[in-house]
Scaffold this motif. Structure first.
Motif, mmCIF file in Angstrom:
data_model
loop_
_atom_site.group_PDB
_atom_site.id
_atom_site.type_symbol
_atom_site.label_atom_id
_atom_site.label_comp_id
_atom_site.label_asym_id
_atom_site.label_seq_id
_atom_site.Cartn_x
_atom_site.Cartn_y
_atom_site.Cartn_z
ATOM 1 N N ILE A 381 -22.963 -6.538 -3.188
ATOM 2 C CA ILE A 381 -21.687 -7.031 -2.662
ATOM 3 C C ILE A 381 -20.524 -6.650 -3.578
ATOM 4 C CG2 ILE A 381 -20.357 -9.169 -2.421
ATOM 5 C CD1 ILE A 381 -21.901 -8.610 0.000
ATOM 6 N N ILE A 382 -20.720 -6.808 -4.867
ATOM 7 C CA ILE A 382 -19.648 -6.502 -5.809
ATOM 8 C C ILE A 382 -19.335 -5.008 -5.773
ATOM 9 C CG2 ILE A 382 -19.087 -6.384 -8.276
ATOM 10 C CD1 ILE A 382 -20.697 -9.078 -8.506
ATOM 11 N N ASN A 384 -19.935 -3.007 -3.351
ATOM 12 C CA ASN A 384 -19.362 -2.696 -2.043
ATOM 13 C C ASN A 384 -17.876 -3.049 -1.982
ATOM 14 O OD1 ASN A 384 -19.597 -2.111 0.960
ATOM 15 N ND2 ASN A 384 -18.806 -4.193 0.957
ATOM 16 N N SER A 385 -17.522 -4.188 -2.562
ATOM 17 C CA SER A 385 -16.117 -4.596 -2.532
ATOM 18 C C SER A 385 -15.268 -3.579 -3.267
ATOM 19 C CB SER A 385 -15.945 -5.966 -3.184
ATOM 20 O OG SER A 385 -16.700 -6.909 -2.483
ATOM 21 N N TYR A 386 -15.759 -3.139 -4.399
ATOM 22 C CA TYR A 386 -15.008 -2.167 -5.177
ATOM 23 C C TYR A 386 -14.898 -0.852 -4.400
ATOM 24 C CZ TYR A 386 -13.241 0.492 -9.060
ATOM 25 O OH TYR A 386 -12.448 1.271 -9.850
ATOM 26 N N ARG A 387 -15.997 -0.444 -3.803
ATOM 27 C CA ARG A 387 -15.997 0.781 -3.016
ATOM 28 C C ARG A 387 -14.987 0.698 -1.875
ATOM 29 N NH1 ARG A 387 -19.998 2.450 0.737
ATOM 30 N NH2 ARG A 387 -19.852 0.320 1.484
ATOM 31 N N GLU A 388 -14.960 -0.474 -1.224
ATOM 32 C CA GLU A 388 -14.109 -0.646 -0.048
ATOM 33 C C GLU A 388 -12.630 -0.486 -0.409
ATOM 34 O OE1 GLU A 388 -14.327 -0.654 3.737
ATOM 35 O OE2 GLU A 388 -16.119 -1.378 2.712
ATOM 36 N N VAL A 389 -12.258 -1.022 -1.562
ATOM 37 C CA VAL A 389 -10.870 -0.897 -2.003
ATOM 38 C C VAL A 389 -10.578 0.560 -2.352
ATOM 39 C CG1 VAL A 389 -9.226 -1.606 -3.770
ATOM 40 C CG2 VAL A 389 -10.744 -3.293 -2.754
ATOM 41 N N LYS A 390 -11.543 1.183 -3.022
ATOM 42 C CA LYS A 390 -11.406 2.592 -3.400
ATOM 43 C C LYS A 390 -11.279 3.477 -2.155
ATOM 44 C CE LYS A 390 -13.786 5.525 -6.787
ATOM 45 N NZ LYS A 390 -14.967 5.570 -7.672
ATOM 46 N N GLN A 391 -12.002 3.099 -1.120
ATOM 47 C CA GLN A 391 -12.011 3.889 0.114
ATOM 48 C C GLN A 391 -10.613 4.007 0.714
ATOM 49 O OE1 GLN A 391 -15.514 4.566 2.020
ATOM 50 N NE2 GLN A 391 -14.106 6.284 2.198
ATOM 51 N N ILE A 392 -9.791 2.988 0.489
ATOM 52 C CA ILE A 392 -8.441 3.010 1.053
ATOM 53 C C ILE A 392 -7.637 4.157 0.457
ATOM 54 C CG2 ILE A 392 -6.285 1.717 1.251
ATOM 55 C CD1 ILE A 392 -7.985 -0.820 1.200
ATOM 56 N N VAL A 393 -7.829 4.359 -0.848
ATOM 57 C CA VAL A 393 -7.098 5.444 -1.509
ATOM 58 C C VAL A 393 -7.666 6.806 -1.108
ATOM 59 C CG1 VAL A 393 -6.212 6.263 -3.710
ATOM 60 C CG2 VAL A 393 -6.788 3.856 -3.423
ATOM 61 N N HIS A 394 -8.965 6.835 -0.864
ATOM 62 C CA HIS A 394 -9.608 8.089 -0.459
ATOM 63 C C HIS A 394 -10.257 7.887 0.907
ATOM 64 C CE1 HIS A 394 -9.070 9.292 -4.626
ATOM 65 N NE2 HIS A 394 -9.667 8.187 -4.998
ATOM 66 N N PRO A 395 -9.438 7.839 1.953
ATOM 67 C CA PRO A 395 -9.973 7.407 3.257
ATOM 68 C C PRO A 395 -11.097 8.288 3.784
ATOM 69 C CG PRO A 395 -7.574 7.763 3.333
ATOM 70 C CD PRO A 395 -8.041 8.236 2.005
ATOM 71 N N ARG B 79 -0.153 6.033 -1.064
ATOM 72 C CA ARG B 79 -0.246 5.066 -2.160
ATOM 73 C C ARG B 79 1.099 4.435 -2.492
ATOM 74 N NH1 ARG B 79 -4.220 7.292 -6.796
ATOM 75 N NH2 ARG B 79 -3.656 9.378 -6.163
ATOM 76 N N SER B 418 -16.554 -6.574 4.481
ATOM 77 C CA SER B 418 -16.058 -6.539 3.111
ATOM 78 C C SER B 418 -14.799 -7.392 2.964
ATOM 79 C CB SER B 418 -15.743 -5.108 2.693
ATOM 80 O OG SER B 418 -16.869 -4.298 2.878
ATOM 81 N N LEU B 422 -14.302 -10.259 0.151
ATOM 82 C CA LEU B 422 -13.176 -10.275 -0.785
ATOM 83 C C LEU B 422 -12.343 -11.540 -0.601
ATOM 84 C CD1 LEU B 422 -12.011 -6.558 -0.738
ATOM 85 C CD2 LEU B 422 -12.895 -7.830 -2.682
ATOM 86 N N PHE B 425 -14.200 -14.221 -2.334
ATOM 87 C CA PHE B 425 -14.054 -14.036 -3.791
ATOM 88 C C PHE B 425 -12.717 -14.593 -4.270
ATOM 89 C CE2 PHE B 425 -16.696 -9.872 -4.431
ATOM 90 C CZ PHE B 425 -17.849 -10.606 -4.338
ATOM 91 N N PHE B 491 -6.611 -6.320 0.932
ATOM 92 C CA PHE B 491 -6.802 -4.984 0.368
ATOM 93 C C PHE B 491 -5.513 -4.442 -0.249
ATOM 94 C CE2 PHE B 491 -10.149 -4.843 3.750
ATOM 95 C CZ PHE B 491 -11.225 -4.763 2.895
ATOM 96 N N LEU B 495 -5.820 -3.622 -4.154
ATOM 97 C CA LEU B 495 -5.783 -2.206 -4.472
ATOM 98 C C LEU B 495 -5.000 -1.926 -5.748
ATOM 99 C CD1 LEU B 495 -6.548 0.486 -3.242
ATOM 100 C CD2 LEU B 495 -4.456 0.427 -1.900
ATOM 101 N N THR B 500 -8.542 3.056 -9.907
ATOM 102 C CA THR B 500 -8.527 4.170 -8.954
ATOM 103 C C THR B 500 -7.145 4.403 -8.365
ATOM 104 O OG1 THR B 500 -10.677 3.332 -8.300
ATOM 105 C CG2 THR B 500 -9.741 5.104 -6.959
#
Ligand SMILES: [K+]
Ligand SMILES: [K+]
Lengths: 504, 504
Positions: A381-382, A384-395, B79, B418, B422, B425, B491, B495, B500
């Motif tokens: 879960i942790i 995944n949460s980080y990935r999900e936020v990162k995904q926004i920057v790199h859609p 961004r 997600s 979040l 959290f 998000f 973000l 990132t």
């Protein structure tokens, strides 16, 4: 006759008869288990020895009959497997409750089933003892016959054994549970059906479980505050992360740093994947210490101990030594979902108390005897949460989730996320039902998570100094169901409530 | 000079200058907004009229300067878009707080920013009023100048406008938020950059928003208990699902069934996607009433009203009429995250109270002015949970999630799951920080969800009859952040806390 029944059951989509046959075998074995408290009763010359005799006889007759009439050689299909798993805990609780009722100690069958389910699911929520008896029928722990106390602890111990096999051998076969998340890291069975291999694994894991129990028993017995009876009961309850005690005030009754430390250590060990212990004992220390879940679990435990110790020291005026002693005990007791107590966390300063409350949602490692969502799911879960936020920057990027060297399959990611949502649904619904019976927010939330997380003590009117005697019968059955749902990793039980499951 | 600055900023990964230019424009426009309370002050001959003059002047100068020096014609990158969105609410709160400080009504800048952020995020949590002033500097609502009250309500109304544009036009461009879940169902912009089309859409949606506000204003003014000033303020606060009132006891002060009903209706309307209102006004009633989210929202609202009404009638001894009146009001006020009150839900029987507590986690529809997780996400979560259980029985089947005719993309399913994790959290962390300041479980949980969900009133020491004055400054800033995080769909703000985001 067996044939006739068989035929009529066949008309349903399920082969209920083979399910009943297996349940019969389990009930029959419960008869053997009931002989141990019988022996304890005879040793201590307790009048209720015949209670256990009758209960064992009933288990032998009912279990034997079911087995005899319904046993088949056919392999179980996957859906029958789910039914067996869910019903095993229920049926064994229904039969295991008999000694409480026959002895008259818990004349209400609901109370008796609650206590037994609490034992077998290693929850440790109890009808008995506590400082809030409120005029309910609520026997105090210290007044109970030793054979009854032994039966409670033994239920824990057997439940813990069951969970190890369930989580390391059965659930992975059915595609559910924390362990399938790390199939590759686990030395458990990878065969796709119940084979002799599973039995062998089970025996090895049980060997470790027995060895740990024996070691803790001896270490506790060494201390003058505990006789052999206290020692064996607490060893049972520790390794199972159960939490039933032979004392009303739980581990606080022994008031010994030595006892506290021993129990902290063994609670911590019980919260580790038993497959890891197995590896360690085979000399593979590297994979034990490199296991990501074990490390994460150790880290969370360490941080929690430090945070709660500091809170007790700074806000509650404990000496630093006492803060560490009581902070470490309560932190480990809750993280591992054991629920033993040496201090009343409800009167702590709000920060330490709330931090501990958050730990009610952790649980030990997958493949341990602990309940709760478990560390591996939190790790996913942790990440995944980080990935999900990162995904926004790199859609457009495909960002995998890795734990150690392993990539977590997207389907498993989704299943883990869904697990938490269902966990929270069930938790909220359980709390709402408790609220409908007049319990305030903290009590309702506390009772729900204490049972769903297989922890034992909760909050409010169900704190570490209280008990569950006062709850109306409907509420007790709801909590019985919560203990089962939590113990069997949510999906296993919820599945039975969907029409899909029963359709062809 | 602009060029020099531009060049030096360029060295960073971001074009901060264009971000500052846009923020400058927003601050400049806030200057115009500050003229309305100035007029109110002059009408009522209030001595603090110059407060608004100074504040407006500061906004014009600071905003104008930022805009003049930093404006660019360049398009924002994605961004930078996130940075603009997050900083807009923060900067406008920092400037919008000035009248509270300059007038001396909230001499602490923290309190003033809290009140303004609470206004602009349509939260409605307030430093002022309440029955628990506890000796803190905590002016009572009824003693405040009308111009200050108007400024609070106007902040709501502008924040609501901002949210409609944000959720229907800006966030979909950035790939975040409830609306992108149903791009196809929404008549919002589908272009991939800010075009005249977006501005046009915004104008149409604002037209509806203004028309609804005007209608509610007139309907309220018709009633003798409300003068034009009460009517306009409550119309502002209703359409924005804000919750600030001109009375200490909120809507209860008017003690009128008529007023209650009007506000219930308009709260409910404010909780619907404004794009749906747009369609309805264009004569497309079919797509309004067939919209799955609108229907689900209506269903949840109806069921909640019935459940709470029955609870008040059965357990709290209300007459059935009163139960319906107060039950419906509180249910709609919480579901839509408006937070107006006509009854103290904290003293309700535990079932109704806990049921209402669960509604704190719902929120209105995506594209409405409401906060919270929103109905569309719950619909996806519920379908996903059911799918997940079904998947166990059919491990190899590909089971899509459908809402109406549409299939929900697996990536969106994961994003929604997600989002909830979040959300939980942040909620838990917020509550833990409140607990660290000495607040008990219900207060800590209550303050956290009241702010994160943009609801306003919470539980415990922050219930509907209390206020947020007593909280230490650090706690207030945490709650300010929670309001922002909740308002901007999690998000967007989180973000900014990831490395990132700041990396090239
Ligand atoms: K336990
Ligand atoms: K609100």
């Amino acid at each position: 006759m067996a044939n006739t029944l068989n035929t009529s059951f066949k008309r349903a989509q399920f082969d209920f008869s083979s399910v009943l046959g297996i349940l019969g075998a389990f009930i029959f074995f419960l008869g053997f288990a009931l002989i141990s408290p019988l022996i304890i009763a005879l040793i201590y010359g307790e009048a209720i020895w015949n209670t256990f005799l009758y209960s064992a006889a009933i288990a032998f007759v009912v279990g034997g009959a079911l087995y005899y009439f319904f046993k088949t050689d056919r392999e179980l299909r996957i859906r029958e497997g789910f039914l067996v798993v869910s019903l095993t805990w229920l049926f064994l609780s229904l039969v295991g409750a008999l000694p409480f009722v026959i002895s008259g100690i818990l004349p209400s069958y609901t109370d008796a089933v609650f206590e037994t389910m609490s034992g077998l699911t290693t929850t440790g929520a109890t009808i008995m003892g506590g400082t809030t008896s409120d005029g309910f029928h609520n026997p105090q722990i210290e007044t109970l016959p030793k054979s009854i106390l032994f039966w409670r602890s033994l239920a824990h111990w057997l439940g813990g054994m069951g969970i190890i096999v369930l989580s390391l051998a059965i659930l992975p076969l059915l595609g559910v549970g924390g362990m399938q998340l790390f199939q590759a890291e686990s030395p458990g069975p990878t065969a796709d059906k119940l084979t002799p291999r599973v039995q062998e694994t089970a025996k090895l894991l049980w060997g470790i479980y027995v060895a740990f129990t024996a070691t803790e028993f001896l270490l506790l017995w060494l201390h003058p505050s505990m006789d052999w009876f206290d020692s064996i009961n607490h060893a049972f309850a520790t390794l199972a992360t159960g939490g039933f005690s032979t004392k009303n005030s739980s581990i606080a009754a022994f008031d010994s740093v030595y006892v506290d430390v021993i129990i902290i250590i063994f609670m911590f060990l019980a919260g580790i994947n038993f497959a890891m212990h197995f590896r360690l004992l085979k000399g593979d220390a590297e994979s034990f210490f490199n296991n990501r879940e074990t490390r994460f679990y150790s880290l969370i435990t360490l941080v929690s101990i430090i945070v709660i110790t500091l809170s007790l020291w700074f806000f509650d005026g404990y000496s630093i030594g006492s803060a560490l002693r009581y902070g470490a005990f309560q932190a480990v007791a809750i993280i591992t979902t054991t629920g033993f107590g040496t201090d009343n966390y409800e009167v702590w300063y709000s920060f330490g108390a709330f931090f501990l409350f958050l730990l009610f949602f952790t649980g030990g490692c997958a493949g341990s005897t602990g309940g709760g969502p478990k560390m591996i799911r939190w790790m996913i879960i942790i990440r995944n949460s980080y990935r999900e936020v990162k995904q926004i920057v790199h859609p457009k990027a495909i960002l995998p989730i890795r734990i150690g060297e392993k990539t977590v399959d997207p389907n498993i990611q989704r299943t883990v996320l869904s697990f938490f949502m269902l966990y929270i649904f069930v938790f909220g619904l359980g709390a709402l039902i408790m609220a409908s019976m007049g319990y305030g927010m903290d009590s309702a939330i506390g009772a729900s998570i204490a049972c769903l997380g297989n922890i034992g003590p909760g909050w409010g009117e169900f704190g570490p100094t209280d008990n569950f005697a006062q709850i109306p019968y409907v509420g007790k059955w709801v909590l019985i169901l919560l203990m089962m749902i939590g113990r069997l990793e949510i999906f296993t039980v919820l599945l039975l409530f969907t029409p899909t499951f029963w359709k062809q």
